[in-house]
Design a protein around this motif. Structure first.
Motif, short mmCIF file in Angstrom:
data_model
loop_
_atom_site.label_atom_id
_atom_site.label_comp_id
_atom_site.label_asym_id
_atom_site.label_seq_id
_atom_site.Cartn_x
_atom_site.Cartn_y
_atom_site.Cartn_z
N TYR A 68 -24.08 -14.39 -13.19
CA TYR A 68 -23.41 -13.52 -12.24
C TYR A 68 -23.45 -13.97 -10.78
CZ TYR A 68 -23.86 -10.28 -16.15
OH TYR A 68 -23.81 -9.69 -17.39
N HIS A 69 -24.48 -14.69 -10.37
CA HIS A 69 -24.68 -14.91 -8.93
C HIS A 69 -25.13 -16.33 -8.61
CE1 HIS A 69 -24.73 -10.53 -8.46
NE2 HIS A 69 -25.58 -10.50 -9.47
N ARG A 70 -24.86 -16.74 -7.37
CA ARG A 70 -25.48 -17.90 -6.74
C ARG A 70 -26.00 -17.37 -5.40
NH1 ARG A 70 -25.10 -19.15 -11.10
NH2 ARG A 70 -24.28 -21.03 -12.03
N TYR A 71 -27.22 -17.74 -5.06
CA TYR A 71 -27.88 -17.20 -3.89
C TYR A 71 -28.05 -18.27 -2.82
CZ TYR A 71 -28.97 -13.56 -7.18
OH TYR A 71 -28.86 -12.58 -8.12
N THR A 72 -27.79 -17.90 -1.58
CA THR A 72 -28.11 -18.77 -0.46
C THR A 72 -29.55 -18.51 -0.05
OG1 THR A 72 -27.45 -17.14 1.20
CG2 THR A 72 -25.71 -18.63 0.38
N SER A 73 -30.07 -19.35 0.79
CA SER A 73 -31.43 -19.14 1.29
C SER A 73 -31.50 -17.81 2.04
CB SER A 73 -31.86 -20.29 2.19
OG SER A 73 -30.98 -20.43 3.29
N HIS A 74 -30.43 -17.48 2.75
CA HIS A 74 -30.41 -16.22 3.53
C HIS A 74 -30.44 -15.00 2.61
CE1 HIS A 74 -29.35 -19.02 6.66
NE2 HIS A 74 -28.28 -19.37 5.97
N GLY A 75 -29.70 -15.07 1.51
CA GLY A 75 -29.70 -13.97 0.55
C GLY A 75 -31.04 -13.80 -0.12
N LEU A 76 -31.68 -14.91 -0.49
CA LEU A 76 -32.99 -14.83 -1.12
C LEU A 76 -34.03 -14.21 -0.18
CD1 LEU A 76 -33.11 -18.27 -2.94
CD2 LEU A 76 -32.91 -16.01 -4.01
N GLU A 77 -34.01 -14.65 1.07
CA GLU A 77 -34.94 -14.07 2.05
C GLU A 77 -34.71 -12.57 2.20
OE1 GLU A 77 -36.36 -16.95 5.52
OE2 GLU A 77 -34.16 -16.81 5.41
N ARG A 78 -33.47 -12.20 2.24
CA ARG A 78 -33.14 -10.77 2.42
C ARG A 78 -33.62 -9.94 1.23
NH1 ARG A 78 -27.43 -8.19 4.35
NH2 ARG A 78 -28.09 -6.05 4.13
N TYR A 79 -33.35 -10.42 -0.01
CA TYR A 79 -33.82 -9.69 -1.19
C TYR A 79 -35.34 -9.53 -1.17
CZ TYR A 79 -29.36 -9.62 -3.72
OH TYR A 79 -28.08 -9.37 -4.12
N ALA A 80 -36.03 -10.60 -0.84
CA ALA A 80 -37.50 -10.54 -0.81
C ALA A 80 -37.97 -9.54 0.24
CB ALA A 80 -38.08 -11.93 -0.55
N GLU A 81 -37.44 -9.65 1.44
CA GLU A 81 -37.89 -8.78 2.53
C GLU A 81 -37.51 -7.32 2.29
OE1 GLU A 81 -36.30 -10.87 5.91
OE2 GLU A 81 -37.86 -12.41 5.78
N GLU A 82 -36.33 -7.07 1.74
CA GLU A 82 -35.93 -5.69 1.43
C GLU A 82 -36.83 -5.08 0.36
OE1 GLU A 82 -31.80 -5.88 0.33
OE2 GLU A 82 -31.12 -5.77 2.41
N SER A 83 -37.44 -5.93 -0.45
CA SER A 83 -38.34 -5.45 -1.50
C SER A 83 -39.77 -5.30 -1.00
CB SER A 83 -38.32 -6.42 -2.69
OG SER A 83 -37.01 -6.50 -3.21
N GLY A 84 -40.00 -5.64 0.26
CA GLY A 84 -41.34 -5.50 0.83
C GLY A 84 -42.21 -6.73 0.67
N LEU A 85 -41.61 -7.87 0.39
CA LEU A 85 -42.36 -9.11 0.23
C LEU A 85 -42.19 -10.00 1.45
CD1 LEU A 85 -41.36 -9.90 -3.47
CD2 LEU A 85 -43.46 -8.80 -2.67
N GLU A 86 -43.23 -10.76 1.77
CA GLU A 86 -43.19 -11.72 2.88
C GLU A 86 -42.86 -13.10 2.32
OE1 GLU A 86 -47.27 -11.56 4.08
OE2 GLU A 86 -46.93 -9.88 5.44
N VAL A 87 -41.85 -13.74 2.86
CA VAL A 87 -41.50 -15.09 2.41
C VAL A 87 -42.50 -16.07 3.01
CG1 VAL A 87 -39.75 -16.90 2.42
CG2 VAL A 87 -39.07 -14.51 2.14
N ILE A 88 -43.18 -16.81 2.15
CA ILE A 88 -44.15 -17.82 2.58
C ILE A 88 -43.47 -19.17 2.69
CG2 ILE A 88 -46.26 -19.05 1.94
CD1 ILE A 88 -47.07 -16.56 0.35
N GLN A 89 -42.63 -19.47 1.70
CA GLN A 89 -41.96 -20.77 1.66
C GLN A 89 -40.63 -20.62 0.96
OE1 GLN A 89 -44.37 -23.79 -0.16
NE2 GLN A 89 -42.81 -25.34 -0.01
N LEU A 90 -39.63 -21.30 1.50
CA LEU A 90 -38.30 -21.33 0.87
C LEU A 90 -37.81 -22.76 0.99
CD1 LEU A 90 -35.93 -19.98 -0.48
CD2 LEU A 90 -35.17 -19.19 1.75
#
Length: 168
Positions: A68-90
């Motif tokens: 269904y999807h392809r994710y950009t780095s920006h989208g992945l960061e957003r999903y993680a942060e909206e879920s309450g997670l801190e991105v350590i490395q991308l």
């Protein structure tokens, strides 16, 4: 050996804050609504727990019709942060020459089955070239705009309690 099997497009039947690590390897693109899974991962991770996630980007359609999807780095960061997670490395994986070699190889294989005798040496040559100076430089310069995939590591933050001195 599997500990659990479950439908990842629904609420997970797992305890809150029970897991130190969750690994999602090339899973997110197969879910119609990835937000739910990201929220569920954040829920089941213990404080300080980590999510290790990989997703393809410049990659052929696979596991159809559930791709269904392809994710950009920006989208992945957003999903993680909206879920309450801190991105350590991308990290982006591959670059323009890796993406081109992968696309051409898969196209050749889908058109002409004996191409497998040519495709494997070509892919090995691209991997080798990517390890020596000119190829490594090309990969570094193009991985941000032409990644084959991304790998994200995120952490569930520890709860912070504020202590207030009321002067008693």
């Amino acid at each position: 050996h599997l500990d659990h099997t479950m439908d990842l497009s629904r609420e997970l039947a797992l305890s809150d804050s029970a897991y130190d690590t969750v690994v999602l390897s090339d899973v997110l693109e197969h879910l119609p609504d990835p937000r739910l899974l990201m929220e569920q991962v954040a829920r089941v991770l213990a404080p300080g727990g980590k999510l290790i996630l990989s997703v393809p980007f410049l990659y052929w359609l696979h596991e159809e019709p559930h791709d269904y999807h392809r994710y950009t780095s920006h989208g992945l960061e957003r999903y993680a942060e909206e879920s309450g997670l801190e991105v350590i490395q991308l990290t982006s994986v591959g670059g323009a020459m890796d993406a081109a070699a992968d696309i051409l190889s898969k196209a050749a294989l889908s058109l002409f089955k004996p191409a497998r005798f040519i495709v494997s040496p070509v892919q090995r040559a691209v991997l080798f070239f990517g390890r020596i100076f000119p190829g490594k430089r090309i990969r570094e310069k193009t991985s941000g705009k032409f990644p084959l995939a991304y790998v994200l590591v995120a952490r569930k933050p520890f709860k912070v309690y504020a202590w207030v001195d009321k002067g008693y």
